[in-house]
Every structure is written in structure tokens, then in C-alpha cells.
Design a protein around this motif. Structure first.
Motif, PDB file in Angstrom:
ATOM      1  N   GLY A 167     -19.988  61.704 -12.410  1.00  0.00           N
ATOM      2  CA  GLY A 167     -20.589  62.739 -11.577  1.00  0.00           C
ATOM      3  C   GLY A 167     -20.823  62.216 -10.171  1.00  0.00           C
ATOM      4  O   GLY A 167     -21.061  61.024  -9.979  1.00  0.00           O
ATOM      5  N   PHE A 168     -20.752  63.140  -9.197  1.00  0.00           N
ATOM      6  CA  PHE A 168     -20.878  62.728  -7.798  1.00  0.00           C
ATOM      7  C   PHE A 168     -22.228  62.066  -7.539  1.00  0.00           C
ATOM      8  O   PHE A 168     -22.320  61.051  -6.857  1.00  0.00           O
ATOM      9  CB  PHE A 168     -20.702  63.931  -6.870  1.00  0.00           C
ATOM     10  N   LYS A 169     -23.284  62.638  -8.128  1.00  0.00           N
ATOM     11  CA  LYS A 169     -24.624  62.125  -7.882  1.00  0.00           C
ATOM     12  C   LYS A 169     -24.727  60.649  -8.309  1.00  0.00           C
ATOM     13  O   LYS A 169     -25.281  59.824  -7.584  1.00  0.00           O
ATOM     14  CB  LYS A 169     -25.636  62.958  -8.683  1.00  0.00           C
ATOM     15  N   ALA A 170     -24.178  60.345  -9.480  1.00  0.00           N
ATOM     16  CA  ALA A 170     -24.200  58.962  -9.970  1.00  0.00           C
ATOM     17  C   ALA A 170     -23.445  58.057  -9.015  1.00  0.00           C
ATOM     18  O   ALA A 170     -23.910  56.958  -8.675  1.00  0.00           O
ATOM     19  CB  ALA A 170     -23.594  58.895 -11.362  1.00  0.00           C
ATOM     20  N   SER A 171     -22.264  58.507  -8.565  1.00  0.00           N
ATOM     21  CA  SER A 171     -21.453  57.669  -7.677  1.00  0.00           C
ATOM     22  C   SER A 171     -22.190  57.446  -6.366  1.00  0.00           C
ATOM     23  O   SER A 171     -22.104  56.379  -5.760  1.00  0.00           O
ATOM     24  CB  SER A 171     -20.090  58.308  -7.423  1.00  0.00           C
ATOM     25  N   TYR A 172     -22.942  58.478  -5.919  1.00  0.00           N
ATOM     26  CA  TYR A 172     -23.691  58.334  -4.672  1.00  0.00           C
ATOM     27  C   TYR A 172     -24.771  57.256  -4.821  1.00  0.00           C
ATOM     28  O   TYR A 172     -24.972  56.429  -3.941  1.00  0.00           O
ATOM     29  CB  TYR A 172     -24.324  59.668  -4.265  1.00  0.00           C
ATOM     30  N   TRP A 173     -25.433  57.249  -5.985  1.00  0.00           N
ATOM     31  CA  TRP A 173     -26.443  56.212  -6.250  1.00  0.00           C
ATOM     32  C   TRP A 173     -25.808  54.827  -6.272  1.00  0.00           C
ATOM     33  O   TRP A 173     -26.352  53.867  -5.739  1.00  0.00           O
ATOM     34  CB  TRP A 173     -27.151  56.477  -7.583  1.00  0.00           C
ATOM     35  N   ILE A 174     -24.658  54.727  -6.923  1.00  0.00           N
ATOM     36  CA  ILE A 174     -23.951  53.441  -6.993  1.00  0.00           C
ATOM     37  C   ILE A 174     -23.602  52.969  -5.584  1.00  0.00           C
ATOM     38  O   ILE A 174     -23.813  51.809  -5.220  1.00  0.00           O
ATOM     39  CB  ILE A 174     -22.684  53.568  -7.869  1.00  0.00           C
TER      40      ILE A 174
ATOM     41  N   PHE B 230     -25.073  53.856  -2.767  1.00  0.00           N
ATOM     42  CA  PHE B 230     -26.316  53.518  -2.073  1.00  0.00           C
ATOM     43  C   PHE B 230     -26.809  52.125  -2.489  1.00  0.00           C
ATOM     44  O   PHE B 230     -27.152  51.297  -1.647  1.00  0.00           O
ATOM     45  CB  PHE B 230     -27.377  54.579  -2.376  1.00  0.00           C
ATOM     46  N   LEU B 231     -26.813  51.859  -3.792  1.00  0.00           N
ATOM     47  CA  LEU B 231     -27.261  50.551  -4.292  1.00  0.00           C
ATOM     48  C   LEU B 231     -26.327  49.437  -3.841  1.00  0.00           C
ATOM     49  O   LEU B 231     -26.768  48.321  -3.561  1.00  0.00           O
ATOM     50  CB  LEU B 231     -27.358  50.580  -5.825  1.00  0.00           C
TER      51      LEU B 231
ATOM     52  N   SER C 131     -27.515  46.307  -1.627  1.00  0.00           N
ATOM     53  CA  SER C 131     -27.351  44.906  -2.035  1.00  0.00           C
ATOM     54  C   SER C 131     -26.470  44.154  -1.040  1.00  0.00           C
ATOM     55  O   SER C 131     -26.701  42.976  -0.767  1.00  0.00           O
ATOM     56  CB  SER C 131     -26.794  44.810  -3.455  1.00  0.00           C
ATOM     57  N   ALA C 132     -25.477  44.850  -0.461  1.00  0.00           N
ATOM     58  CA  ALA C 132     -24.624  44.199   0.537  1.00  0.00           C
ATOM     59  C   ALA C 132     -25.446  43.807   1.754  1.00  0.00           C
ATOM     60  O   ALA C 132     -25.333  42.687   2.265  1.00  0.00           O
ATOM     61  CB  ALA C 132     -23.487  45.136   0.951  1.00  0.00           C
ATOM     62  N   ASN C 133     -26.308  44.717   2.213  1.00  0.00           N
ATOM     63  CA  ASN C 133     -27.145  44.431   3.376  1.00  0.00           C
ATOM     64  C   ASN C 133     -28.064  43.256   3.129  1.00  0.00           C
ATOM     65  O   ASN C 133     -28.234  42.384   3.963  1.00  0.00           O
ATOM     66  CB  ASN C 133     -27.980  45.663   3.740  1.00  0.00           C
ATOM     67  N   LEU C 134     -28.642  43.262   1.922  1.00  0.00           N
ATOM     68  CA  LEU C 134     -29.589  42.217   1.567  1.00  0.00           C
ATOM     69  C   LEU C 134     -28.892  40.853   1.523  1.00  0.00           C
ATOM     70  O   LEU C 134     -29.318  39.887   2.163  1.00  0.00           O
ATOM     71  CB  LEU C 134     -30.190  42.548   0.195  1.00  0.00           C
ATOM     72  N   ILE C 135     -27.776  40.798   0.776  1.00  0.00           N
ATOM     73  CA  ILE C 135     -27.097  39.521   0.567  1.00  0.00           C
ATOM     74  C   ILE C 135     -26.442  39.033   1.859  1.00  0.00           C
ATOM     75  O   ILE C 135     -26.590  37.873   2.257  1.00  0.00           O
ATOM     76  CB  ILE C 135     -26.065  39.641  -0.582  1.00  0.00           C
TER      77      ILE C 135
ATOM     78  N   THR D 123     -22.187  45.403  -8.375  1.00  0.00           N
ATOM     79  CA  THR D 123     -23.636  45.198  -8.453  1.00  0.00           C
ATOM     80  C   THR D 123     -24.359  46.547  -8.498  1.00  0.00           C
ATOM     81  O   THR D 123     -25.263  46.750  -9.326  1.00  0.00           O
ATOM     82  CB  THR D 123     -24.134  44.407  -7.221  1.00  0.00           C
ATOM     83  N   GLY D 124     -23.933  47.471  -7.610  1.00  0.00           N
ATOM     84  CA  GLY D 124     -24.547  48.804  -7.580  1.00  0.00           C
ATOM     85  C   GLY D 124     -24.384  49.511  -8.913  1.00  0.00           C
ATOM     86  O   GLY D 124     -25.322  50.132  -9.430  1.00  0.00           O
ATOM     87  N   PHE D 125     -23.183  49.400  -9.489  1.00  0.00           N
ATOM     88  CA  PHE D 125     -22.885  50.011 -10.786  1.00  0.00           C
ATOM     89  C   PHE D 125     -23.812  49.447 -11.865  1.00  0.00           C
ATOM     90  O   PHE D 125     -24.398  50.198 -12.653  1.00  0.00           O
ATOM     91  CB  PHE D 125     -21.413  49.745 -11.120  1.00  0.00           C
TER      92      PHE D 125
END
Ligand SMILES: [Zn+2]
Length: 239
Positions: free
Chosen positions: A184-191, A193-194, A198-202, A226-228
């Protein structure tokens, strides 16, 4: 018993994924061929091809010429089974399990090709997409609803790719479109976003400690992966 089987089968599957990921981008055949030693090219025996066990018994060295094997073999053969077993344990619905395991396996494959070659092979993208479509249709999801999730994902990640072409590759967009179609699109959007978080953080930390420079091209699939994982852990309540 289910968990033990999952662990054993995914350990075998992990070594297949690893061979595929290192050979497919170079257009080398990897199916129906004998595995060879990385150093002296001697054909491996059946025993040496047993994942995990052979690495542990031979203490990370090749049998034929005693060279030290890359630690990444052990990491791959350990990480993938642990993750698969974890999700089979926490995901109760059988059809969801299969879909999640397929996504996990393919993301794992792309993680390796992206890390090794900064490349996401189109053939594998196509196979991934076809399997997702078949599984979605088989579980009885109406075609119109699949098409809707696909269209949303396609427009959104297409646009993101169009705007941020420098940092976000076409391959990353394709993978997110498939994830959107699968979960679902919503799930992919969360992935997504996460993954960005995590990319920004690392990368932020890496930049701070001067481990990287901005000029270097950075693979994005590890962050997608990682987001997944974070998304699935939050979803299945495995925390
Ligand atoms: Zn050898």
C-alpha cells in the motif's frame, strides 16, 4: 518447527541471494553452475556449500587453500535468517508472511547489489514486481485497488525522482513503487520517511566525524532496508 525450518531455509536462500547479487550485475551466470573458491577457483564440495555450519567448522577459512573468507558471508548468512524468522514469528497472517518475506528477500538482494556495485539490476526489479502482482492477485485483492496503489506510488516517487534526481536514484524510486504496490502507498511512504530519517541521522554523524565527504555517491537501498525493518517492527508490534 516452523521457525527452525524458516531459519534453515532462509540461511540456504541467503547464500543463493549473495551469489546472485554478486554475479547478476556483472551478467555472469549463477544458476546451474558449481560454486568455486574465491581464491583458487577450485570447485566447492557439497559440505563447503552448507551455509553457516561450514563457515563455523572451517573457522572462516577456505578448505582448499586456507585463505581467510570475507566476514560478509557470515553476516549475510546470519542476518537474513534471523530477520526472516523474526517476521514469521510476529506476523500471524500466512499470506502477509509470504509477501513480507518476498519483500525482505528482494530488498536484501538489492541491498547487496547497491552496496557492491551501486547498481539495481532491472531484471530483478521486474521479477520482484511480477511476484508482488501475482501474490496480491492471489490473495484476492481487487485489481482496481492494486492499480490505485500502484498509480499513487508511481506519481509520488516519480515526482520525487524528478525533483531530487541527484540524491535519489531511479532504482530507489522503482523499489518504492513496488513496495507501494505490495504493502500500500501509505506503508511505502512510511518506509520512505524512515529511510530518509535514518539516512540523515547516519550520514549526519559520518559527516560530523569526517568519515565521508559529500562528493561520494552513497547507496540509498541500505536506508530503504532499514526503513522497511523499522516499519515492520512498528507494524507487527515486535517491540
Ligand atoms: Zn581455494
Amino acid at each position: 518447527m516452523l521457525y527452525l525450518n524458516t531459519f534453515i531455509f532462509s540461511a540456504i536462500f541467503a547464500s543463493f541471494i549473495q551469489v546472485a547479487a554478486t554475479h547478476l550485475p556483472l551478467r555472469q551466470t549463477f544458476m546451474f553452475r558449481f560454486s568455486r573458491c574465491d581464491f583458487c577457483q577450485r570447485r566447492l564440495t557439497f559440505f563447503e556449500m552448507i551455509p553457516l555450519l561450514s563457515f563455523i567448522i572451517l573457522r572462516g577459512k577456505t578448505w582448499c587453500c586456507g585463505q581467510k573468507l570475507s566476514r560478509s558471508y557470515l553476516a549475510v548468512e546470519l542476518l537474513f535468517p534471523i530477520l526472516s524468522t523474526f517476521f514469521v514469528y510476529f506476523e500471524r497472517s500466512a499470506s502477509n508472511r509470504i509477501l513480507l518475506l518476498i519483500c525482505l528477500a528482494f530488498l536484501f538482494f538489492f541491498l547487496l547489489t547497491d552496496l557492491t556495485y551501486l547498481h539495481i539490476p532491472d531484471v530483478a526489479v521486474l521479477v520482484f514486481f511480477s511476484i508482488v502482482l501475482l501474490l496480491r492477485l492471489r490473495e484476492g485483492t481487487p485489481f482496481s485497488s492494486i492499480l490505485w496503489q500502484f498509480s499513487c506510488s508511481f506519481s509520488f516517487y516519480g515526482l520525487i525522482y524528478y525533483i531530487f534526481r541527484k540524491g535519489f536514484g531511479m532504482g530507489d524510486a522503482k523499489l518504492l513503487i513496488i513496495l507501494g504496490t505490495a504493502l500500500g502507498f501509505k506503508a511505502s511512504y512510511w518506509i520512505f520517511f524512515l529511510a530518509l530519517a535514518s539516512a540523515n541521522l547516519i550520514l549526519g554523524f559520518a559527516f560530523l566525524f569526517k568519515k565521508i565527504t559529500w562528493k561520494k555517491k552513497i547507496p540509498f537501498v541500505p536506508f530503504l532496508f532499514t526503513g522497511f525493518l523499522i516499519y515492520l517492527i512498528l507494524q507487527t508490534g515486535g517491540v
